[in-house]
Enzyme design. Sequence first.
Site, PDB file in Angstrom:
ATOM      1  N   TYR A 132       1.045   8.674   3.598  1.00  0.00           N
ATOM      2  CA  TYR A 132       2.022   9.196   2.656  1.00  0.00           C
ATOM      3  C   TYR A 132       1.356  10.098   1.619  1.00  0.00           C
ATOM      4  O   TYR A 132       1.872  11.158   1.281  1.00  0.00           O
ATOM      5  CB  TYR A 132       2.733   8.052   1.938  1.00  0.00           C
ATOM      6  CG  TYR A 132       3.508   7.147   2.850  1.00  0.00           C
ATOM      7  CD1 TYR A 132       4.572   7.630   3.598  1.00  0.00           C
ATOM      8  CD2 TYR A 132       3.191   5.804   2.973  1.00  0.00           C
ATOM      9  CE1 TYR A 132       5.295   6.808   4.435  1.00  0.00           C
ATOM     10  CE2 TYR A 132       3.906   4.974   3.807  1.00  0.00           C
ATOM     11  CZ  TYR A 132       4.954   5.479   4.532  1.00  0.00           C
ATOM     12  OH  TYR A 132       5.661   4.660   5.359  1.00  0.00           O
ATOM     13  N   LYS A 164       7.559  -8.139   6.006  1.00  0.00           N
ATOM     14  CA  LYS A 164       6.961  -7.886   7.316  1.00  0.00           C
ATOM     15  C   LYS A 164       5.446  -8.022   7.276  1.00  0.00           C
ATOM     16  O   LYS A 164       4.828  -8.474   8.238  1.00  0.00           O
ATOM     17  CB  LYS A 164       7.346  -6.484   7.790  1.00  0.00           C
ATOM     18  CG  LYS A 164       6.899  -6.161   9.202  1.00  0.00           C
ATOM     19  CD  LYS A 164       7.456  -4.836   9.667  1.00  0.00           C
ATOM     20  CE  LYS A 164       6.771  -3.674   8.984  1.00  0.00           C
ATOM     21  NZ  LYS A 164       7.163  -2.370   9.554  1.00  0.00           N
ATOM     22  N   ARG A 216      11.944  -2.569   1.732  1.00  0.00           N
ATOM     23  CA  ARG A 216      12.543  -2.305   3.034  1.00  0.00           C
ATOM     24  C   ARG A 216      14.009  -2.736   2.955  1.00  0.00           C
ATOM     25  O   ARG A 216      14.383  -3.570   2.134  1.00  0.00           O
ATOM     26  CB  ARG A 216      11.815  -3.076   4.137  1.00  0.00           C
ATOM     27  CG  ARG A 216      10.358  -2.669   4.318  1.00  0.00           C
ATOM     28  CD  ARG A 216       9.671  -3.515   5.381  1.00  0.00           C
ATOM     29  NE  ARG A 216       8.299  -3.077   5.609  1.00  0.00           N
ATOM     30  CZ  ARG A 216       7.246  -3.506   4.929  1.00  0.00           C
ATOM     31  NH1 ARG A 216       7.428  -4.402   3.966  1.00  0.00           N
ATOM     32  NH2 ARG A 216       6.036  -3.057   5.189  1.00  0.00           N
ATOM     33  N   ARG A 266      10.941   3.980   0.754  1.00  0.00           N
ATOM     34  CA  ARG A 266       9.544   3.548   0.579  1.00  0.00           C
ATOM     35  C   ARG A 266       8.602   4.749   0.646  1.00  0.00           C
ATOM     36  O   ARG A 266       7.694   4.890  -0.172  1.00  0.00           O
ATOM     37  CB  ARG A 266       9.165   2.536   1.654  1.00  0.00           C
ATOM     38  CG  ARG A 266       9.622   1.130   1.369  1.00  0.00           C
ATOM     39  CD  ARG A 266       9.401   0.208   2.550  1.00  0.00           C
ATOM     40  NE  ARG A 266       8.026   0.183   3.035  1.00  0.00           N
ATOM     41  CZ  ARG A 266       7.025  -0.480   2.460  1.00  0.00           C
ATOM     42  NH1 ARG A 266       7.259  -1.162   1.345  1.00  0.00           N
ATOM     43  NH2 ARG A 266       5.819  -0.475   2.976  1.00  0.00           N
ATOM     44  N   HIS A 298       1.672  -2.187   1.123  1.00  0.00           N
ATOM     45  CA  HIS A 298       1.015  -1.813   2.373  1.00  0.00           C
ATOM     46  C   HIS A 298      -0.214  -2.688   2.592  1.00  0.00           C
ATOM     47  O   HIS A 298      -0.925  -3.033   1.658  1.00  0.00           O
ATOM     48  CB  HIS A 298       0.591  -0.346   2.340  1.00  0.00           C
ATOM     49  CG  HIS A 298       1.707   0.598   2.671  1.00  0.00           C
ATOM     50  ND1 HIS A 298       2.416   1.296   1.711  1.00  0.00           N
ATOM     51  CD2 HIS A 298       2.251   0.943   3.862  1.00  0.00           C
ATOM     52  CE1 HIS A 298       3.340   2.030   2.290  1.00  0.00           C
ATOM     53  NE2 HIS A 298       3.268   1.830   3.592  1.00  0.00           N
ATOM     54  N   HIS A 322      13.976   4.011   5.443  1.00  0.00           N
ATOM     55  CA  HIS A 322      12.526   4.187   5.317  1.00  0.00           C
ATOM     56  C   HIS A 322      12.189   5.328   4.360  1.00  0.00           C
ATOM     57  O   HIS A 322      11.094   5.347   3.777  1.00  0.00           O
ATOM     58  CB  HIS A 322      11.914   4.468   6.688  1.00  0.00           C
ATOM     59  CG  HIS A 322      10.424   4.660   6.652  1.00  0.00           C
ATOM     60  ND1 HIS A 322       9.543   3.621   6.500  1.00  0.00           N
ATOM     61  CD2 HIS A 322       9.672   5.793   6.734  1.00  0.00           C
ATOM     62  CE1 HIS A 322       8.308   4.086   6.498  1.00  0.00           C
ATOM     63  NE2 HIS A 322       8.362   5.397   6.643  1.00  0.00           N
TER      64      HIS A 322
END
Length: 259
Positions: free
Chosen positions: A241, A124, A93, A209, A232, A206
């Site tokens: 994705y 995060k 990120r 990623r 993730h 973004h």
Amino acid sequence: MSRSTIRTYLHGVKWSHLQSHSPWPTYGLGEADVLKETVRLIEHRQRDIKQSPKGRAIAEAKLLASVRSIDDTKPEGLRDRALLLTTFYGAFRREEVVRLTTDDLEFSDDEHDEGMTITLRSSKTDPHGKGAVRAISRTYIEPCPVLSMRDWLNVRGLEPGPIFTNIGNRGPRQNHGGPLTPSHVNKLIKRSVARIGEDPSRYSAHSMRAGLATSAARAGVEPRLIKLQTGHASYEMLDRYIHSANSLSDNVVRAMHPR
């Protein structure tokens, strides 16, 4: 759930209350409908989420083309090239990549396993700061993320501090600026894709990623390895994705008309 699904469930709840002669929940002096107000709030937040642009995934080929367009004869170019490649292949990120320091980076000189490992102290999805390691192997194509990082460090120097810094005008190494900001990463990506004729409004940090995940999925990389790199929290999030990446190669029309 979608708004239509929530409304369907709500009608069922209302019907059950009507059949059992149960009072409908209200609040306040005007006896406002609790569930109606709750659903209205949910719909409002869902609209905000859908309208919040995250940026489309950037394919590896486009990422490499945008990096090749950078002028690497200047310190800024060497830094930006290393920054974009590290962000993409490390699936970082934007706020993570600008926090990386020289202490987080380690090169491997093993001729059979040449590359670099980067320790991510927190993220995060890691609120307790357990940390994670992102491995980036040498790609043996130009531009290579590992060689690009070495080229930048030759200019920056190995002094402790942020890996990616502002370029100063003092001293031979010109690295007297502070760390870059997350917004710099976003702007850099937009400028880079614009140079290869892409619409910059469709891309953001973004995109990196998402791009790594989709490009890896198209290349047939198993989900376990993709999830290990992207960090993730669940395969459910990653599947978004992967499904997007395979939508054109794995669909009913392609099955009906194979090449």
